[in-house]
Design a protein around this motif. Structure first.
Motif, PDB file in Angstrom:
ATOM      1  N   HIS A   1       0.828  -1.215   0.000  1.00  0.00           N
ATOM      2  CA  HIS A   1       0.000   0.000   0.000  1.00  0.00           C
ATOM      3  C   HIS A   1       0.858   1.258   0.000  1.00  0.00           C
ATOM      4  CE1 HIS A   1      -4.157  -1.528   0.493  1.00  0.00           C
ATOM      5  NE2 HIS A   1      -3.518  -2.597   0.931  1.00  0.00           N
ATOM      6  N   GLN A   2       2.051   1.175   0.537  1.00  0.00           N
ATOM      7  CA  GLN A   2       2.969   2.310   0.533  1.00  0.00           C
ATOM      8  C   GLN A   2       3.753   2.365  -0.772  1.00  0.00           C
ATOM      9  OE1 GLN A   2       5.307   1.607   4.019  1.00  0.00           O
ATOM     10  NE2 GLN A   2       3.701   2.280   5.411  1.00  0.00           N
ATOM     11  N   GLU A   3       4.198   1.228  -1.251  1.00  0.00           N
ATOM     12  CA  GLU A   3       5.059   1.162  -2.423  1.00  0.00           C
ATOM     13  C   GLU A   3       4.334   1.468  -3.726  1.00  0.00           C
ATOM     14  OE1 GLU A   3       8.023  -2.170  -3.893  1.00  0.00           O
ATOM     15  OE2 GLU A   3       5.951  -2.730  -4.349  1.00  0.00           O
ATOM     16  N   LEU A   4       3.170   0.909  -3.937  1.00  0.00           N
ATOM     17  CA  LEU A   4       2.540   0.946  -5.250  1.00  0.00           C
ATOM     18  C   LEU A   4       2.114   2.344  -5.713  1.00  0.00           C
ATOM     19  CD1 LEU A   4       0.823  -2.492  -4.998  1.00  0.00           C
ATOM     20  CD2 LEU A   4       2.729  -1.871  -6.479  1.00  0.00           C
ATOM     21  N   PRO A   5       1.593   3.211  -4.863  1.00  0.00           N
ATOM     22  CA  PRO A   5       1.324   4.582  -5.338  1.00  0.00           C
ATOM     23  C   PRO A   5       2.609   5.300  -5.759  1.00  0.00           C
ATOM     24  CG  PRO A   5       0.058   4.129  -3.360  1.00  0.00           C
ATOM     25  CD  PRO A   5       1.026   2.986  -3.530  1.00  0.00           C
ATOM     26  N   LEU A   6       3.686   5.090  -5.037  1.00  0.00           N
ATOM     27  CA  LEU A   6       4.984   5.670  -5.396  1.00  0.00           C
ATOM     28  C   LEU A   6       5.444   5.137  -6.757  1.00  0.00           C
ATOM     29  CD1 LEU A   6       7.651   7.231  -4.421  1.00  0.00           C
ATOM     30  CD2 LEU A   6       8.419   4.956  -3.744  1.00  0.00           C
ATOM     31  N   LEU A   7       5.333   3.832  -6.944  1.00  0.00           N
ATOM     32  CA  LEU A   7       5.723   3.210  -8.212  1.00  0.00           C
ATOM     33  C   LEU A   7       4.842   3.721  -9.350  1.00  0.00           C
ATOM     34  CD1 LEU A   7       7.511   1.232  -9.741  1.00  0.00           C
ATOM     35  CD2 LEU A   7       5.954  -0.602  -9.044  1.00  0.00           C
ATOM     36  N   SER A   8       3.560   3.880  -9.102  1.00  0.00           N
ATOM     37  CA  SER A   8       2.641   4.387 -10.107  1.00  0.00           C
ATOM     38  C   SER A   8       3.016   5.799 -10.543  1.00  0.00           C
ATOM     39  CB  SER A   8       1.208   4.362  -9.575  1.00  0.00           C
ATOM     40  OG  SER A   8       0.321   4.917 -10.523  1.00  0.00           O
TER      41      SER A   8
ATOM     42  N   ALA B   1      -6.394   3.465  -9.335  1.00  0.00           N
ATOM     43  CA  ALA B   1      -5.631   4.688  -9.070  1.00  0.00           C
ATOM     44  C   ALA B   1      -4.224   4.649  -9.658  1.00  0.00           C
ATOM     45  CB  ALA B   1      -5.551   4.916  -7.558  1.00  0.00           C
ATOM     46  N   TRP B   2      -3.834   3.554 -10.278  1.00  0.00           N
ATOM     47  CA  TRP B   2      -2.452   3.388 -10.731  1.00  0.00           C
ATOM     48  C   TRP B   2      -2.315   3.584 -12.227  1.00  0.00           C
ATOM     49  CZ3 TRP B   2      -2.153  -1.779  -7.716  1.00  0.00           C
ATOM     50  CH2 TRP B   2      -2.152  -1.507  -6.341  1.00  0.00           C
ATOM     51  N   SER B   3      -1.103   3.891 -12.645  1.00  0.00           N
ATOM     52  CA  SER B   3      -0.807   4.171 -14.050  1.00  0.00           C
ATOM     53  C   SER B   3      -0.323   2.950 -14.819  1.00  0.00           C
ATOM     54  CB  SER B   3       0.262   5.264 -14.122  1.00  0.00           C
ATOM     55  OG  SER B   3       1.480   4.786 -13.567  1.00  0.00           O
ATOM     56  N   PHE B   4      -0.388   1.776 -14.213  1.00  0.00           N
ATOM     57  CA  PHE B   4       0.118   0.570 -14.879  1.00  0.00           C
ATOM     58  C   PHE B   4      -0.917  -0.543 -14.811  1.00  0.00           C
ATOM     59  CE2 PHE B   4       1.867   0.684 -10.567  1.00  0.00           C
ATOM     60  CZ  PHE B   4       1.470  -0.549 -10.046  1.00  0.00           C
ATOM     61  N   PRO B   5      -0.845  -1.493 -15.758  1.00  0.00           N
ATOM     62  CA  PRO B   5      -1.805  -2.595 -15.783  1.00  0.00           C
ATOM     63  C   PRO B   5      -1.549  -3.605 -14.667  1.00  0.00           C
ATOM     64  CG  PRO B   5      -0.191  -2.882 -17.526  1.00  0.00           C
ATOM     65  CD  PRO B   5       0.099  -1.549 -16.877  1.00  0.00           C
ATOM     66  N   VAL B   6      -2.646  -4.222 -14.246  1.00  0.00           N
ATOM     67  CA  VAL B   6      -2.619  -5.179 -13.133  1.00  0.00           C
ATOM     68  C   VAL B   6      -3.400  -6.425 -13.534  1.00  0.00           C
ATOM     69  CG1 VAL B   6      -3.541  -5.555 -10.802  1.00  0.00           C
ATOM     70  CG2 VAL B   6      -2.370  -3.423 -11.346  1.00  0.00           C
ATOM     71  N   GLY B   7      -2.946  -7.570 -13.036  1.00  0.00           N
ATOM     72  CA  GLY B   7      -3.671  -8.819 -13.224  1.00  0.00           C
ATOM     73  C   GLY B   7      -3.440  -9.732 -12.038  1.00  0.00           C
ATOM     74  N   LEU B   8      -4.253 -10.765 -11.936  1.00  0.00           N
ATOM     75  CA  LEU B   8      -4.062 -11.767 -10.891  1.00  0.00           C
ATOM     76  C   LEU B   8      -3.020 -12.770 -11.362  1.00  0.00           C
ATOM     77  CD1 LEU B   8      -7.761 -12.511  -9.838  1.00  0.00           C
ATOM     78  CD2 LEU B   8      -6.150 -10.895  -8.818  1.00  0.00           C
ATOM     79  N   LEU B   9      -2.083 -13.091 -10.493  1.00  0.00           N
ATOM     80  CA  LEU B   9      -1.031 -14.047 -10.853  1.00  0.00           C
ATOM     81  C   LEU B   9      -1.618 -15.441 -11.061  1.00  0.00           C
ATOM     82  CD1 LEU B   9       1.943 -14.538 -11.381  1.00  0.00           C
ATOM     83  CD2 LEU B   9       2.276 -14.859  -8.925  1.00  0.00           C
ATOM     84  N   GLY B  10      -2.581 -15.829 -10.266  1.00  0.00           N
ATOM     85  CA  GLY B  10      -3.233 -17.122 -10.440  1.00  0.00           C
ATOM     86  C   GLY B  10      -2.677 -18.225  -9.565  1.00  0.00           C
ATOM     87  N   SER B  11      -1.409 -18.111  -9.180  1.00  0.00           N
ATOM     88  CA  SER B  11      -0.807 -19.060  -8.251  1.00  0.00           C
ATOM     89  C   SER B  11       0.428 -18.382  -7.676  1.00  0.00           C
ATOM     90  CB  SER B  11      -0.422 -20.368  -8.955  1.00  0.00           C
ATOM     91  OG  SER B  11       0.775 -20.220  -9.678  1.00  0.00           O
ATOM     92  N   ALA B  12       1.084 -19.050  -6.764  1.00  0.00           N
ATOM     93  CA  ALA B  12       2.285 -18.465  -6.170  1.00  0.00           C
ATOM     94  C   ALA B  12       3.496 -18.633  -7.068  1.00  0.00           C
ATOM     95  CB  ALA B  12       2.568 -19.098  -4.809  1.00  0.00           C
TER      96      ALA B  12
END
Length: 185
Positions: free
Chosen positions: A85-92, A125-136
């Motif tokens: 939650h702290q990292e991803l807005p900064l990365l975006s 809220a982010w500037s990059f695409p996101v998806g579910l990994l589906g597994s570990a």
């Protein structure tokens, strides 16, 4: 009950409680030390980065192989991960600021499909695409056993930063400037 049996029982209970609280997507993250095999032993900075495909939450597929010529950050995260939650807005913000210089970020969520509404809410809220990994398991990057973890691929498709080797894997402004900015020149 003998104290060593009680201690094992307490450890088992705390793991079970943590997994129930964090969700099944936790996949043991942070509870056990990974084996060398789980860390994708073949990952080596300066060598070709393993190909990985992001299946986005809006139905697209983006392959790292199709992003040759760009600097690519692969970020692995989850809605229940506090440091994420702290990292991803900064990365975006960093990704948006440097997109015209060829930076691309792909966000792989370890959340379960049932958490898709929460994933969508965060990703909106982010500037990059996101998806579910589906597994570990993330292909050549190995089993994702801690988050956040990030990998950076240079314009030639070579691994420039191996998140498994970093003692502080979350992005900070200083870390982005030190690792990614030089690749964008």
């Amino acid at each position: 009950m003998p104290s060593d049996v009680q201690a094992r029982s307490d450890r088992t209970w705390s793991r079970r409680a943590w997994l129930q609280t964090a969700g099944a997507a936790a996949l043991g993250a942070g509870l056990v030390s990974p084996s060398r095999d789980a860390r994708a032993a073949s990952l080596e900075v300066g060598r070709p980065a393993p190909a990985l495909v992001l299946h986005t939450i809006d139905g697209h597929s983006i392959s790292t192989e199709d992003l040759r010529g760009h600097v690519v950050i692969l970020t692995f995260w989850a809605t229940w991960c506090g440091p994420c939650h702290q990292e991803l807005p900064l990365l975006s913000d960093y990704a948006a600021k440097h997109a015209d210089r060829g930076l691309r970020v792909l966000g792989f969520s370890l959340d379960e499909p049932a958490s898709l509404p929460a994933v969508r809410e965060m990703a909106a809220a982010w500037s990059f695409p996101v998806g579910l990994l589906g597994s570990a398991y993330a292909g050549g990057y190995g089993r994702v056993w801690r988050i956040p973890v990030n990998f950076t691929i240079d314009r030639n498709g070579l691994l420039a930063d191996n998140g498994w080797d970093s003692h502080e894997p979350a992005w900070t402004t200083e870390r982005l400037e030190r690792i990614v900015t030089p690749l964008l020149r």
